[in-house]
Design an enzyme around this catalytic site. Structure first.
Site, short mmCIF file in Angstrom:
data_model
loop_
_atom_site.label_atom_id
_atom_site.label_comp_id
_atom_site.label_asym_id
_atom_site.label_seq_id
_atom_site.Cartn_x
_atom_site.Cartn_y
_atom_site.Cartn_z
N GLY A 110 0.84 -1.20 0.00
CA GLY A 110 0.00 0.00 0.00
C GLY A 110 0.87 1.24 0.00
CD GLN A 160 3.62 5.88 2.38
OE1 GLN A 160 2.61 5.33 1.96
NE2 GLN A 160 4.60 5.22 2.97
CB CYS A 181 5.42 2.45 7.21
SG CYS A 181 4.94 3.95 6.34
CG LEU A 182 6.67 0.96 1.17
CD1 LEU A 182 6.09 1.18 -0.22
CD2 LEU A 182 7.77 -0.10 1.13
CG HIS A 200 -0.44 1.64 7.46
ND1 HIS A 200 0.54 1.14 8.30
CD2 HIS A 200 0.22 2.42 6.57
CE1 HIS A 200 1.71 1.62 7.92
NE2 HIS A 200 1.54 2.40 6.88
CD GLU A 201 -1.01 2.62 2.86
OE1 GLU A 201 -0.56 3.77 2.70
OE2 GLU A 201 -0.26 1.64 3.11
CG HIS A 211 0.59 7.07 5.29
ND1 HIS A 211 1.75 7.54 5.83
CD2 HIS A 211 0.78 5.73 5.13
CE1 HIS A 211 2.61 6.54 6.00
NE2 HIS A 211 2.04 5.42 5.58
NI NI Z 1 2.83 3.46 5.60
#
Ligand code: NI
Length: 175
Positions: A46, A51, A98-99, A140-141, A144
């Protein structure tokens, strides 16, 4: 399509509240395409637009798992202006990553099931019930989009520790 740079903790942009997408323009489609390429390359399941430093309420996701032969058929999904409209009392715990916080994983407790409303790239509205990994990932997304990171759910001790580690690493990169 192009791979975009993923911003990393402690980049302050990760704390921005993203703005709604008002119209699906060619630029928005291009952004979604680039986000998929970036997400698959990482690899991740995701990605929120912030991001890749675009403060827009746009998420890409692909939760496809490999089949018995080890092949994975991609199932790319786009969520525009997504909202959680209800959440279960029941909680579940997943180990999240998380990226934007690479190679850091911790267990987070969230509602086990949520109902999510969103637009697709054709501007159609959808409502879906999410559970399991889908429920965790969409929460989670969406976090963000509101400037919230999964480390915010950890104890202060753990959060301070990870923030310190990434702040140090960022300093090293600059020097
Ligand atoms: Ni993340």
């Amino acid at each position: 399509m192009a791979i975009r740079e993923i911003i990393i903790l402690p980049d302050k942009q990760l704390r921005l509240v993203s703005k709604p997408v008002e119209k699906v323009t060619p630029e928005i489609r291009k952004l979604a395409d680039d986000m998929f390429e970036t997400m698959y390359d990482a690899p991740g399941i995701g990605l929120a637009a912030i991001q890749v430093a675009q403060p827009l309420r746009l998420i890409t996701m692909d939760l496809a798992k490999p089949d018995e032969s080890g092949e994975t058929t991609r199932r790319p999904r786009v969520f525009i202006n997504p909202e959680i409209i209800s959440a279960s009392e029941e909680k579940s715990v997943y180990e999240e990553g998380c990226l934007s916080i690479p190679e850091y994983y911790e267990e987070v407790e969230r509602p086990a099931r949520v109902r999510v409303r969103f637009l697709d790239l054709d501007g159609n509205m959808h409502e879906e019930d999410a559970q399991g990994l889908y429920a965790t990932c969409i929460q989670h997304e969406i976090d963000h989009l509101n400037g919230v990171l999964f480390v915010d759910y950890l104890s202060k001790l753990k959060r301070d520790r990870v923030l310190k580690k990434f702040t140090k690493a960022a300093k090293r990169t600059v020097e």
